[in-house]
Scaffold this active site. Structure first.
Site, PDB file in Angstrom:
ATOM      1  N   SER A 101      -2.202   2.634   4.378  1.00 21.01           N
ATOM      2  CA  SER A 101      -2.317   1.459   3.292  1.00 21.01           C
ATOM      3  C   SER A 101      -0.870   0.803   3.254  1.00 21.01           C
ATOM      4  CB  SER A 101      -2.647   2.161   2.021  1.00 21.01           C
ATOM      5  OG  SER A 101      -2.829   1.019   0.841  1.00 21.01           O
ATOM      6  N   ASP A 316      -3.318  -5.692   0.900  1.00 21.07           N
ATOM      7  CA  ASP A 316      -2.319  -4.620   1.326  1.00 21.07           C
ATOM      8  C   ASP A 316      -2.548  -4.171   2.932  1.00 21.07           C
ATOM      9  OD1 ASP A 316      -4.620  -3.231   1.144  1.00 21.07           O
ATOM     10  OD2 ASP A 316      -3.629  -1.691   0.095  1.00 21.07           O
ATOM     11  N   GLU A 412      -7.941  -1.521 -10.892  1.00 23.11           N
ATOM     12  CA  GLU A 412      -6.697  -1.188 -11.364  1.00 23.11           C
ATOM     13  C   GLU A 412      -5.904  -2.268 -11.488  1.00 23.11           C
ATOM     14  OE1 GLU A 412      -5.453   3.340 -10.126  1.00 23.11           O
ATOM     15  OE2 GLU A 412      -5.612   2.069  -8.310  1.00 23.11           O
ATOM     16  N   ASN A 414      -2.995  -3.224  -9.843  1.00 23.54           N
ATOM     17  CA  ASN A 414      -2.595  -3.361  -8.519  1.00 23.54           C
ATOM     18  C   ASN A 414      -3.580  -4.050  -7.889  1.00 23.54           C
ATOM     19  OD1 ASN A 414      -4.557  -1.088  -7.438  1.00 23.54           O
ATOM     20  ND2 ASN A 414      -2.880   0.214  -7.590  1.00 23.54           N
ATOM     21  N   ALA A 540       3.185  11.884 -14.806  1.00 23.13           N
ATOM     22  CA  ALA A 540       3.663  12.184 -13.468  1.00 23.13           C
ATOM     23  C   ALA A 540       2.867  11.317 -12.345  1.00 23.13           C
ATOM     24  CB  ALA A 540       3.427  13.531 -13.047  1.00 23.13           C
ATOM     25  N   SER A 541       3.355  10.837 -11.454  1.00 27.48           N
ATOM     26  CA  SER A 541       2.759  10.123 -10.365  1.00 27.48           C
ATOM     27  C   SER A 541       2.109  11.097  -9.523  1.00 27.48           C
ATOM     28  CB  SER A 541       4.097   9.364  -9.399  1.00 27.48           C
ATOM     29  OG  SER A 541       3.339   9.165  -8.201  1.00 27.48           O
ATOM     30  N   GLY A 542       0.891  10.758  -9.126  1.00 24.19           N
ATOM     31  CA  GLY A 542       0.196  11.392  -8.113  1.00 24.19           C
ATOM     32  C   GLY A 542       0.705  11.246  -6.573  1.00 24.19           C
TER      33      GLY A 542
END
Ligand SMILES: CC(=O)N[C@H]1[C@@H](OP(=O)(O)O)O[C@H](CO)[C@@H](O)[C@@H]1O
Ligand SMILES: [Mg+2]
Length: 576
Positions: A101, A316, A412, A414, A540-542
């Site tokens: 991505s 993206d 999302e 983003n 926490a980021s995944g």
């Protein structure tokens, strides 16, 4: 079994495979009578051994993703697993996409697509993790045999997998590894070459629905373009988008595919310029350009030459996300992100449903995450008067909730998202008898949008055409679009910590509150209370080794201070 495999299964499942099954106790699953596939697994993992340093592979939100040279053995095991998934589902076709991505060119990733084009069922993520971490051929074979038994897979069932990759050079080697895993276990496969991620999702659904009463579309890349082009032409009957639009393709796969798509449109139907379309030099992929760069840096991509109020969009690197933006007078950068696309789409679809005479039969929900700007949520609930739901981060969560509604709009912030129509809603839309020419007109556009919008996953090309259609219908420039509501000042920060697994959110809080570390949420609440209209959460980021800190407040200055203060507190108490 190696200890990391044990850890993975122990932590997420009570089904700990202490000993692999043997032929003798195999009646839960049906073994391949002459052991051909088990031998195949042994051989394939001999050809593609797990790296000696015993990388801890985890199938996460985006499948497996890391530096491409670490990924070959994983790609091979994904071939094996995708075949098992297909066998388990009676030979329905499974997809495998090789992409990283928006990550740098030297990264790559592998992810599995389920039969209706959705993400791999969550339960199977741990099986993917399990087999990928087998440290030698014998362990890989044991893992394979354990799965046959555990998941009750009949090896006599057919298995079919289709796959594709983005433009990364490392994709070729990963395809070879994947194919080795597929061939070793007798899986019929088709290599679709280079595609966008959503195109592969489309093909999976089209393949599995082709002989049903509701085929999703022709089973080819060409069929995908034709479906979108026909729907776009119908939705845009007698109207044209206002002015030109420039699309930054992140120097990724979206560039050739967008250009290919444009060949299917009448020459004058859209005034479009494609930039950042260099796929021959891997070093420029996602470099200072693309949707992720624009969203996270809050600035225009490399090569931006827009004048005030020119309309720009960025895809993206694998073309499943899109954001829009422009420059206002005085070079002020203005972003129109996923929240803006969701609100635009929900507004327009709501109007079409109303004008078609279907308002009392079809309801709509907008699904967001905690990262959605608070103003967008208020606009959805108070101005559009629609139901808004908040889920955990990651599109699979949003997709799942959106699928429960008649029309579920999910994005999302983003720029990853789409709109889902339930089967019953599709039937209503297609069988409804309009009672006036105005109803017919709205209904025709609504029907076209059900084909234009990718029903499997967020799709930059499909979302782009949706936005262009809406702007043209509503006669909106980017200025009017932006004026629908005013964003709260916001900031997305991140902080490295000693162990991000220590940061656990409260169940059912859509990740907006921390349960652990103990006392931290209370401290965050104290800090937030000092700022007018403040909102701040930590999780926490995944996908990165950090915790993310998102904040909003009435004033930019307050927002910056609040996020900095929360970040400082975390660094002091839990820093690395
Ligand atoms: C705040 C944010 O943008 N988080 C992203 C990011 O997840 P994290 O778990 O926050 O690292 O990557 C995900 C996968 O691409 C995407 O779904 C998500 O929206
Ligand atoms: Mg992507």
């Amino acid at each position: 079994m190696n200890s990391s495999v044990c850890k993975i299964l122990c932590s997420s499942s009570p089904l700990l495979p202490l000993t692999p099954p043997t032929m003798a106790d195999s009646n839960a699953g049906i073994f391949d009578p002459d052991g051909k596939y088990e031998q195949g697994v042994l051989q394939a993992s001999n050809d593609y051994p797990c790296p000696k340093d015993g990388a801890d592979f985890v199938y996460g939100t985006a499948g497996f993703r890391m530096k491409a040279d670490k990924l070959t053995s994983v790609a091979m095991t994904v071939g094996i697993l995708a075949g098992l998934r297909s066998r388990k589902l009676h030979g329905q076709t499974i997809g495998v996409m090789i992409t990283a991505s928006h990550n740098p060119a030297e990264d790559n990733g592998v992810k599995i697509v389920d039969p209706q084009g959705e993400m791999l069922e969550q339960e199977w993520e741990k099986y993917a993790t399990y087999i990928a971490n087998a440290k030698d051929p014998q362990e890989a074979q044991n893992a394979y045999m354990w799965m046959i038994k555990e998941v009750r897979i009949d090896q006599k069932k057919p298995a079919s997998v289709i796959f594709a990759r983005d433009t990364r050079p490392s994709g070729e080697e990963l395809v070879r590894a994947l194919k080795t895993g597929l061939d070793a276990t007798g899986v019929t496969s088709i290599d679709y070459g280079i595609l966008t991620t959503p195109q592969l999702h489309y093909l999976v659904k089209a393949t599995n629905t082709k002989d049903t009463s509701h085929p999703y579309g022709e089973v080819s890349e060409e069929g995908y373009y034709k479906k979108l082009a026909t729907a776009f032409a119908t939705a845009m009957d007698n109207i044209k988008p206002a002015g030109a639009v420039t699309v930054d393709c992140a120097n990724g796969v979206g560039a050739p595919k967008l250009k290919e798509f444009l060949k299917h449109l009448p020459a004058d139907s859209i005034n479009i310029r494609v930039v950042n379309d260099n796929i021959s030099d891997p070093s420029v992929l996602n470099n200072d350009c693309g949707a992720d760069h624009v969203k996270t840096q809050q600035r225009a991509p490399a090569g931006f030459d827009g004048k005030a109020y020119d309309r720009w969009a960025s895809f993206d690197g694998d073309a499943d996300r899109i954001v829009y933006y422009f420059q206002a007078e005085g070079s002020i950068f203005r972003l129109l992100d996923g929240d803006r696309i969701a609100t635009l789409a929900a507004n327009f679809l709501g109007e079409l449903v109303q004008k078609s005479g279907l308002a009392d039969k079809i309801t709509m929900t907008v699904v967001q995450t905690a990262y959605a700007n608070g103003s967008s949520t208020r606009y959805i609930e108070q101005s559009l008067k629609l139901k808004c739901e908040c889920t955990s981060t990651g599109v699979k969560h949003l997709h799942h909730v959106a699928a429960r509604s008649d029309i579920g709009v999910y994005f999302e912030a983003n720029g990853h998202g789409t709109v889902l129509f339930s089967p019953q809603t599709l039937k209503r839309i297609h069988t409804h008898q309009p009672e006036s020419p105005a109803q017919l007109e709205a209904l025709t556009t609504l029907r076209a949008l059900t084909d234009l919008i990718n029903q499997t996953v967020g799709d930059a090309l499909s979302d782009f055409l949706l936005v262009e259609t809406i702007l043209a219908h509503k006669e909106y420039t980017v200025r009017e679009w932006l004026a629908t509501y005013t964003d709260m000042p916001n900031k997305l920060g991140k902080q490295r910590v000693a162990n991000r697994a220590d940061f656990v959110t409260v169940p059912d809080s859509a990740e907006r509150k921390l349960a652990r570390p103990e006392g931290l949420q209370e401290r965050i609440d104290e800090i937030v209370a000092k700022y007018k209209d403040g909102r701040c959460f930590v999780r926490a980021s995944g996908t990165e080794d950090v915790v993310r800190i998102y904040g909003e407040a009435g004033e930019v200055f307050d927002c910056e201070n609040m996020v900095r203060e929360v970040g400082g507190e975390i660094e002091r108490r839990f820093g690395p």
